[in-house]
Design a protein around this motif. Structure first.
Motif, PDB file in Angstrom:
ATOM      1  N   LEU A 222       0.817  -1.207   0.000  1.00 30.11           N
ATOM      2  CA  LEU A 222       0.000   0.000   0.000  1.00 30.11           C
ATOM      3  C   LEU A 222       0.853   1.260   0.000  1.00 30.11           C
ATOM      4  N   GLY A 223       1.824   1.318   0.911  1.00 27.69           N
ATOM      5  CA  GLY A 223       2.612   2.527   1.064  1.00 27.69           C
ATOM      6  C   GLY A 223       3.376   2.921  -0.182  1.00 27.69           C
ATOM      7  N   ALA A 224       3.936   1.960  -0.882  1.00 32.18           N
ATOM      8  CA  ALA A 224       4.698   2.268  -2.086  1.00 32.18           C
ATOM      9  C   ALA A 224       3.818   2.923  -3.135  1.00 32.18           C
ATOM     10  N   ASN A 225       2.600   2.407  -3.284  1.00 33.62           N
ATOM     11  CA  ASN A 225       1.685   2.982  -4.263  1.00 33.62           C
ATOM     12  C   ASN A 225       1.228   4.375  -3.864  1.00 33.62           C
ATOM     13  N   CYS A 226       0.936   4.567  -2.573  1.00 33.81           N
ATOM     14  CA  CYS A 226       0.483   5.885  -2.118  1.00 33.81           C
ATOM     15  C   CYS A 226       1.591   6.921  -2.228  1.00 33.81           C
ATOM     16  N   ALA A 227       2.824   6.538  -1.925  1.00 38.09           N
ATOM     17  CA  ALA A 227       3.945   7.465  -2.058  1.00 38.09           C
ATOM     18  C   ALA A 227       4.102   7.911  -3.512  1.00 38.09           C
ATOM     19  N   CYS A 228       3.935   6.988  -4.435  1.00 40.24           N
ATOM     20  CA  CYS A 228       4.035   7.328  -5.852  1.00 40.24           C
ATOM     21  C   CYS A 228       2.910   8.267  -6.278  1.00 40.24           C
ATOM     22  N   CYS A 229       1.731   8.081  -5.708  1.00 36.91           N
ATOM     23  CA  CYS A 229       0.612   8.980  -6.021  1.00 36.91           C
ATOM     24  C   CYS A 229       0.911  10.398  -5.541  1.00 36.91           C
TER      25      CYS A 229
ATOM     26  N   LEU B  55       3.839  11.749  -5.307  1.00 35.96           N
ATOM     27  CA  LEU B  55       4.819  12.290  -6.248  1.00 35.96           C
ATOM     28  C   LEU B  55       4.148  12.738  -7.537  1.00 35.96           C
ATOM     29  N   ARG B  56       3.213  11.934  -8.037  1.00 34.03           N
ATOM     30  CA  ARG B  56       2.482  12.332  -9.248  1.00 34.03           C
ATOM     31  C   ARG B  56       1.643  13.572  -8.997  1.00 34.03           C
ATOM     32  N   GLY B  57       1.226  13.769  -7.740  1.00 38.19           N
ATOM     33  CA  GLY B  57       0.433  14.943  -7.389  1.00 38.19           C
ATOM     34  C   GLY B  57       1.266  16.187  -7.146  1.00 38.19           C
ATOM     35  N   GLY B  58       2.578  16.103  -7.321  1.00 37.56           N
ATOM     36  CA  GLY B  58       3.433  17.271  -7.221  1.00 37.56           C
ATOM     37  C   GLY B  58       4.038  17.509  -5.855  1.00 37.56           C
ATOM     38  N   MET B  59       3.843  16.567  -4.921  1.00 32.68           N
ATOM     39  CA  MET B  59       4.423  16.729  -3.592  1.00 32.68           C
ATOM     40  C   MET B  59       5.867  16.226  -3.582  1.00 32.68           C
TER      41      MET B  59
ATOM     42  N   MET C 298     -10.286   6.928   1.191  1.00 29.62           N
ATOM     43  CA  MET C 298      -9.528   7.411   2.346  1.00 29.62           C
ATOM     44  C   MET C 298     -10.495   7.851   3.440  1.00 29.62           C
ATOM     45  N   LEU C 299     -10.250   7.369   4.663  1.00 32.88           N
ATOM     46  CA  LEU C 299     -11.137   7.599   5.795  1.00 32.88           C
ATOM     47  C   LEU C 299     -10.364   8.357   6.871  1.00 32.88           C
ATOM     48  N   ALA C 300     -10.565   9.651   6.948  1.00 32.22           N
ATOM     49  CA  ALA C 300      -9.782  10.487   7.854  1.00 32.22           C
ATOM     50  C   ALA C 300     -10.514  10.723   9.168  1.00 32.22           C
ATOM     51  N   GLY C 301      -9.746  10.747  10.239  1.00 26.40           N
ATOM     52  CA  GLY C 301     -10.260  11.112  11.546  1.00 26.40           C
ATOM     53  C   GLY C 301      -9.299  12.058  12.222  1.00 26.40           C
ATOM     54  N   GLY C 302      -9.823  13.155  12.769  1.00 33.07           N
ATOM     55  CA  GLY C 302      -8.962  14.133  13.419  1.00 33.07           C
ATOM     56  C   GLY C 302      -9.506  15.531  13.239  1.00 33.07           C
ATOM     57  N   ASP C 303      -8.725  16.509  13.646  1.00 35.23           N
ATOM     58  CA  ASP C 303      -9.160  17.900  13.571  1.00 35.23           C
ATOM     59  C   ASP C 303      -9.410  18.319  12.129  1.00 35.23           C
ATOM     60  N   LYS C 304     -10.490  19.090  11.932  1.00 36.57           N
ATOM     61  CA  LYS C 304     -10.885  19.471  10.576  1.00 36.57           C
ATOM     62  C   LYS C 304      -9.840  20.346   9.894  1.00 36.57           C
ATOM     63  N   ASP C 305      -9.123  21.189  10.659  1.00 40.34           N
ATOM     64  CA  ASP C 305      -8.121  22.041  10.017  1.00 40.34           C
ATOM     65  C   ASP C 305      -6.975  21.209   9.450  1.00 40.34           C
TER      66      ASP C 305
ATOM     67  N   ALA D  28      -3.137  16.290  -0.675  1.00 38.17           N
ATOM     68  CA  ALA D  28      -2.384  15.037  -0.628  1.00 38.17           C
ATOM     69  C   ALA D  28      -3.333  13.842  -0.600  1.00 38.17           C
ATOM     70  N   LEU D  29      -4.409  13.960   0.176  1.00 38.54           N
ATOM     71  CA  LEU D  29      -5.385  12.871   0.253  1.00 38.54           C
ATOM     72  C   LEU D  29      -6.030  12.633  -1.101  1.00 38.54           C
ATOM     73  N   GLN D  30      -6.312  13.714  -1.816  1.00 39.97           N
ATOM     74  CA  GLN D  30      -6.943  13.577  -3.133  1.00 39.97           C
ATOM     75  C   GLN D  30      -5.968  13.053  -4.176  1.00 39.97           C
ATOM     76  N   ALA D  31      -4.667  13.242  -3.938  1.00 34.80           N
ATOM     77  CA  ALA D  31      -3.670  12.647  -4.839  1.00 34.80           C
ATOM     78  C   ALA D  31      -3.621  11.134  -4.660  1.00 34.80           C
ATOM     79  N   MET D  32      -3.869  10.674  -3.422  1.00 36.47           N
ATOM     80  CA  MET D  32      -3.791   9.236  -3.139  1.00 36.47           C
ATOM     81  C   MET D  32      -5.110   8.519  -3.372  1.00 36.47           C
TER      82      MET D  32
END
Length: 299
Positions: free
Chosen positions: A11-18, A20-24, A131-138, A146-150
């Motif tokens: 999973l991590g290898a694919n997300c890291a590549c995403c 990078l493709r997203g410009g990060m 992607m299922l995020a939990g935490g502060d909205k800010d 980044a989430l939308q890139a992955m």
């Protein structure tokens, strides 16, 4: 944004590549440097340790195989992270573990966002995982690019701990669906139906599911290879059963499915692919579920 990504498994290898493709900008590390090669080839930089990585990036993402490994990595990276940095934890954890890691991070001036994902490694490779995020909205808003890139479906589930609950629910459903899928395909085979036609008919029916359409195809191929093993399934089902006890919800189907996975681990080992719970039924009945034209891996 410069992200550090610790854990370069399937999973991590694919997300890291995403990312990078997203410009990060991305720096990676893993116990096995070879696991990072995909990200390095895509433009990531290498760090020799979690601490070295944490010291040079804006925020750190982890995607690790167990809470115990997350604990070890946290102890190395948190003291080195910049004050005010964020730790985005993509591993599947129990809610109490998430809250415990948040407390640990806060002592170093770091905030935690949980980010479990669902959908399968093949969708992660395409940047289409959920992607299922939990935490502060800010924090969620800051890292949304980044989430939308992955992933192409991104949900803010609420405060810390919320995402861990929904992630366990989605995985529990997937394991139950897989058990049902195997039993259904076996009924079709023993009933004399053409298995390929039966699979397509189910896919076009009210009885279809994401698991039937993906993992069911790999069962028919005989590879069973979804890059997710029996031990991981048992870990997630254990979390589900704990929530059931805590919230007072009887989980009869989950309990039965958990026992099927226990049997699969005894028969094939914990590293066996998760869909091999269907092979238990094949072996018991001496009947294989094979059909031509189905893939060995999902793409």
């Amino acid at each position: 944004m410069h992200y550090g990504y610790i854990g370069q498994g399937n999973l991590g290898a694919n997300c890291a590549c995403c990312l990078l493709r997203g410009g990060m900008q991305v720096t990676v590390t893993d116990l096995n440097k070879g696991a990072c090669q995909k990200a390095l080839d895509a433009g990531a930089t290498w760090a020799d340790s979690p601490a070295a990585l944490a010291a040079e990036v804006d925020h750190v993402i982890t995607c690790l195989p167990s809470p115990a490994v997350s604990e070890i990595v946290a102890d190395q990276m948190l003291p080195a992270m910049k004050e005010g940095a964020h730790w985005i934890e993509m591993s599947t954890l129990g809610r109490d573990e998430v809250l415990g890691f948040a407390d640990k991070a806060a002592k170093h001036g770091v905030r935690l966002m949980e980010l479990p994902v669902t959908g399968g490694v093949h969708l992660a490779a395409q940047g289409k995982i959920t992607m299922l995020a939990g935490g502060d909205k800010d924090m969620f808003d800051l890292h949304l690019p980044a989430l939308q890139a992955m992933g192409d479906k991104v949900f803010h589930m609420g405060p810390l701990g919320s995402a861990s609950i929904i992630k366990v629910i989605t995985n529990m459903l997937a394991f139950i669906h897989l058990k049902a899928c195997g039993e259904s395909l076996m009924l079709a085979k023993r009933g004399g139906l053409d298995l390929a036609q039966a699979w397509h008919a189910i896919k076009a029916s009210s009885g279809t599911s994401f698991v039937h359409e993906t993992e069911g195809a790999l069962v028919l191929n005989g590879s069973y290879d979804i890059a997710f093993n029996v031990d991981l399934a048992l870990k997630d089902l254990g979390f589900a059963m704990e929530f059931g006890r805590e919230f007072g919800v009887p989980l009869e189907l989950a309990a039965a499915t958990e026992q099927t996975y226990v049997a699969a681990r005894a028969a094939y080992g914990g590293e066996a692919q998760s869909p091999m719970i269907v092979k238990l039924l094949e072996d018991m009945l001496g009947t294989d579920l094979r059909a031509d034209g189905f893939p060995a891996k999902l793409v």
